[in-house]
Design a protein around this motif. Structure first.
Motif, mmCIF file in Angstrom:
data_model
loop_
_atom_site.group_PDB
_atom_site.id
_atom_site.type_symbol
_atom_site.label_atom_id
_atom_site.label_comp_id
_atom_site.label_asym_id
_atom_site.label_seq_id
_atom_site.Cartn_x
_atom_site.Cartn_y
_atom_site.Cartn_z
ATOM 1 N N SER A 181 1.147 2.699 1.241
ATOM 2 C CA SER A 181 0.720 2.601 2.644
ATOM 3 C C SER A 181 1.316 3.785 3.388
ATOM 4 C CB SER A 181 1.193 1.279 3.265
ATOM 5 O OG SER A 181 0.803 1.205 4.627
ATOM 6 N N ARG A 182 0.464 4.769 3.670
ATOM 7 C CA ARG A 182 0.943 5.990 4.319
ATOM 8 C C ARG A 182 -0.236 6.708 4.963
ATOM 9 N NH1 ARG A 182 5.157 9.975 3.871
ATOM 10 N NH2 ARG A 182 4.827 11.207 5.740
ATOM 11 N N SER A 183 -0.004 7.332 6.103
ATOM 12 C CA SER A 183 -1.049 8.133 6.746
ATOM 13 C C SER A 183 -0.439 9.425 7.261
ATOM 14 C CB SER A 183 -1.705 7.357 7.892
ATOM 15 O OG SER A 183 -0.767 7.073 8.909
ATOM 16 N N TRP A 184 -1.277 10.465 7.309
ATOM 17 C CA TRP A 184 -0.880 11.769 7.833
ATOM 18 C C TRP A 184 -1.934 12.216 8.849
ATOM 19 C CZ3 TRP A 184 -0.789 10.460 2.696
ATOM 20 C CH2 TRP A 184 0.427 10.577 2.008
ATOM 21 N N THR A 185 -1.511 12.865 9.895
ATOM 22 C CA THR A 185 -2.475 13.413 10.862
ATOM 23 C C THR A 185 -3.084 14.708 10.356
ATOM 24 O OG1 THR A 185 -0.668 14.518 12.039
ATOM 25 C CG2 THR A 185 -1.348 12.332 12.842
ATOM 26 N N SER A 186 -2.328 15.431 9.523
ATOM 27 C CA SER A 186 -2.818 16.645 8.884
ATOM 28 C C SER A 186 -1.970 16.864 7.636
ATOM 29 C CB SER A 186 -2.696 17.851 9.817
ATOM 30 O OG SER A 186 -3.120 19.036 9.151
ATOM 31 N N THR A 187 -2.615 17.101 6.497
ATOM 32 C CA THR A 187 -1.850 17.238 5.265
ATOM 33 C C THR A 187 -2.697 17.943 4.210
ATOM 34 O OG1 THR A 187 -0.437 16.044 3.701
ATOM 35 C CG2 THR A 187 -2.549 15.020 4.262
ATOM 36 N N ASP A 188 -2.186 17.983 2.989
ATOM 37 C CA ASP A 188 -2.949 18.524 1.866
ATOM 38 C C ASP A 188 -2.691 17.656 0.640
ATOM 39 O OD1 ASP A 188 -0.488 19.318 0.728
ATOM 40 O OD2 ASP A 188 -0.608 21.279 1.690
ATOM 41 N N SER A 189 -3.432 17.935 -0.423
ATOM 42 C CA SER A 189 -3.350 17.103 -1.620
ATOM 43 C C SER A 189 -1.997 17.194 -2.313
ATOM 44 C CB SER A 189 -4.467 17.485 -2.599
ATOM 45 O OG SER A 189 -4.388 18.868 -2.945
ATOM 46 N N GLU A 190 -1.314 18.338 -2.201
ATOM 47 C CA GLU A 190 0.006 18.450 -2.809
ATOM 48 C C GLU A 190 0.965 17.428 -2.211
ATOM 49 O OE1 GLU A 190 0.828 22.631 -2.159
ATOM 50 O OE2 GLU A 190 0.530 23.019 -4.302
ATOM 51 N N THR A 191 0.891 17.231 -0.904
ATOM 52 C CA THR A 191 1.745 16.250 -0.227
ATOM 53 C C THR A 191 1.383 14.841 -0.663
ATOM 54 O OG1 THR A 191 1.957 17.711 1.682
ATOM 55 C CG2 THR A 191 2.482 15.392 2.023
ATOM 56 N N VAL A 192 0.088 14.575 -0.808
ATOM 57 C CA VAL A 192 -0.358 13.251 -1.241
ATOM 58 C C VAL A 192 0.127 12.960 -2.657
ATOM 59 C CG1 VAL A 192 -2.359 11.789 -1.692
ATOM 60 C CG2 VAL A 192 -2.349 13.331 0.290
ATOM 61 N N TRP A 193 -0.033 13.938 -3.549
ATOM 62 C CA TRP A 193 0.444 13.751 -4.917
ATOM 63 C C TRP A 193 1.956 13.517 -4.947
ATOM 64 C CZ3 TRP A 193 -1.850 12.089 -8.912
ATOM 65 C CH2 TRP A 193 -3.143 12.474 -9.267
ATOM 66 N N ALA A 194 2.697 14.280 -4.161
ATOM 67 C CA ALA A 194 4.155 14.121 -4.134
ATOM 68 C C ALA A 194 4.543 12.707 -3.704
ATOM 69 C CB ALA A 194 4.777 15.158 -3.200
ATOM 70 N N TYR A 195 3.825 12.188 -2.711
ATOM 71 C CA TYR A 195 4.095 10.826 -2.244
ATOM 72 C C TYR A 195 3.781 9.815 -3.351
ATOM 73 C CZ TYR A 195 3.399 6.387 0.165
ATOM 74 O OH TYR A 195 3.458 5.069 0.523
ATOM 75 N N LEU A 196 2.646 9.966 -4.007
ATOM 76 C CA LEU A 196 2.279 9.029 -5.061
ATOM 77 C C LEU A 196 3.263 9.073 -6.230
ATOM 78 C CD1 LEU A 196 -1.601 9.497 -5.099
ATOM 79 C CD2 LEU A 196 -0.327 7.481 -4.343
ATOM 80 N N VAL A 197 3.721 10.270 -6.590
ATOM 81 C CA VAL A 197 4.706 10.390 -7.657
ATOM 82 C C VAL A 197 5.978 9.645 -7.279
ATOM 83 C CG1 VAL A 197 6.248 12.007 -8.818
ATOM 84 C CG2 VAL A 197 3.809 12.532 -8.635
ATOM 85 N N ALA A 198 6.442 9.833 -6.049
ATOM 86 C CA ALA A 198 7.664 9.156 -5.591
ATOM 87 C C ALA A 198 7.489 7.639 -5.609
ATOM 88 C CB ALA A 198 8.037 9.637 -4.198
ATOM 89 N N GLN A 199 6.320 7.164 -5.174
ATOM 90 C CA GLN A 199 6.081 5.728 -5.133
ATOM 91 C C GLN A 199 5.933 5.119 -6.524
ATOM 92 O OE1 GLN A 199 7.092 5.455 -1.796
ATOM 93 N NE2 GLN A 199 5.846 3.623 -2.073
ATOM 94 N N SER A 200 5.508 5.911 -7.488
ATOM 95 C CA SER A 200 5.322 5.371 -8.833
ATOM 96 C C SER A 200 6.643 4.970 -9.467
ATOM 97 C CB SER A 200 4.612 6.397 -9.730
ATOM 98 O OG SER A 200 5.496 7.439 -10.124
ATOM 99 N N GLY A 201 7.712 5.702 -9.135
ATOM 100 C CA GLY A 201 9.007 5.431 -9.739
ATOM 101 C C GLY A 201 9.104 5.857 -11.188
ATOM 102 N N LEU A 202 8.120 6.625 -11.660
ATOM 103 C CA LEU A 202 8.090 7.042 -13.059
ATOM 104 C C LEU A 202 8.565 8.480 -13.218
ATOM 105 C CD1 LEU A 202 4.578 5.658 -14.104
ATOM 106 C CD2 LEU A 202 6.808 4.637 -14.588
ATOM 107 N N PRO A 203 9.153 8.811 -14.361
ATOM 108 C CA PRO A 203 9.416 10.222 -14.648
ATOM 109 C C PRO A 203 8.108 10.973 -14.801
ATOM 110 C CG PRO A 203 9.833 8.876 -16.586
ATOM 111 C CD PRO A 203 9.588 7.922 -15.457
ATOM 112 N N VAL A 204 8.119 12.261 -14.479
ATOM 113 C CA VAL A 204 6.904 13.083 -14.525
ATOM 114 C C VAL A 204 6.998 14.071 -15.679
ATOM 115 C CG1 VAL A 204 5.474 14.732 -13.270
ATOM 116 C CG2 VAL A 204 6.566 12.848 -12.045
ATOM 117 N N GLY A 205 5.996 14.046 -16.547
ATOM 118 C CA GLY A 205 5.946 15.020 -17.626
ATOM 119 C C GLY A 205 5.210 16.269 -17.204
#
Length: 270
Positions: A117-141
């Motif tokens: 649950s998150r919203s941005w007034t202006s952003t890009d996909s890199e920021t969205v991916w970073a948020y999803l990675v953080a929320q996943s709680g998983l290590p990233v390969g």
């Protein structure tokens, strides 16, 4: 004859952990059948263990229990990690053997309860991916989206993690999977990693087969070096010589006295 086939199964649940080891027929016989694809559905593995005492795992294989499988020749490497499917656990006698088995999901299960649950007034996909990675709680390969998309009018995430990831993956021309508890993101149409297994004629089991759509299916002895969907492998010599990208991989492993130790790859020419 000693081949060095090693399998390890670790089950965690109800505040306890149990590890079962087998090497070349020593210890309980362990069988693992795993099918892995590059789509976002769960990768399913069926684990069967022969020779455990009655009820050895029944107290810990409950809702929320997890399983980790490691395999290799000589040394062990992680093969799959995930939750045990509720209701899949069986423990009984077949002939003269006590057989314990269960099904586990490698990938999807880690994120089934994660919401965003998150919203941005202006952003890009890199920021969205970073948020999803953080929320996943998983290590990233790997985190290599196919392109960057800008959202000057804002972007909203609400609901399940996987649906949100599928949406941004489509927008950024990317693919993602969870393999052995690790999140992987890479450009659609490219390979997941630069590593490449080379298969000569003496490393192939049976004959390679051409399957639908010009894809190739080939089996080899599993050495502990997986070729996951998105990885590449190279065929040395013959009509299928060249580099191929894996789309699906299956493992059929058994630590019995007559071990089965195969990895079967299906893919397309790169």
């Amino acid at each position: 004859m000693r081949y060095g086939h090693r399998l390890r199964v670790r089950v965690v649940g109800a505040g306890r952990a149990v590890t079962v080891d087998a090497v070349d027929g020593d210890g309980p016989t362990i069988e693992v059948k795993l099918a892995r694809t590059a789509d976002t559905t769960a990768d399913e593995a069926r684990i069967t263990v022969y020779g455990l005492r009655p009820g050895y795992l029944s107290e810990i294989v409950r809702d929320g229990a997890t399983c980790q499988v490691s395999a290799g020749l000589g040394s062990l490497s992680g093969l799959c990690t995930g939750r045990i499917v509720p209701g899949s656990y069986t423990d009984g006698v077949s002939g003269q053997d006590r057989v314990t088995s269960w099904t586990m999901l490698d990938g999807r299960a880690e994120l089934r309860d994660v919401t965003v649950s998150r919203s941005w007034t202006s952003t890009d996909s890199e920021t969205v991916w970073a948020y999803l990675v953080a929320q996943s709680g998983l290590p990233v390969g790997s985190l290599r989206p196919g392109r960057v998309v800008r959202y000057p009018r804002g972007y909203v995430l609400a609901g399940g993690w996987r649906r949100a990831a599928e949406r941004i993956a489509e927008a950024t021309r990317s693919r993602f999977v969870v393999q052995s508890g690790t999140l992987q993101v890479w450009p659609d149409g490219e390979t997941l990693t630069a590593r490449r297994l080379v298969l000569g004629a003496d490393q192939i089991v049976g004959d390679p087969a051409s399957v639908d759509g010009g894809r190739l299916r080939v089996a080899t002895v599993y050495t502990g070096r997986p070729v996951n969907p998105g990885d590449t492998w190279r065929m040395d010599g013959g009509e299928y010589a060249g580099t191929w990208t894996a789309e699906a991989t299956e493992w059929a492993l058994s630590s019995g006295r007559s071990p089965s130790w195969y990895m079967t790859i299906t893919g397309r020419r790169t």
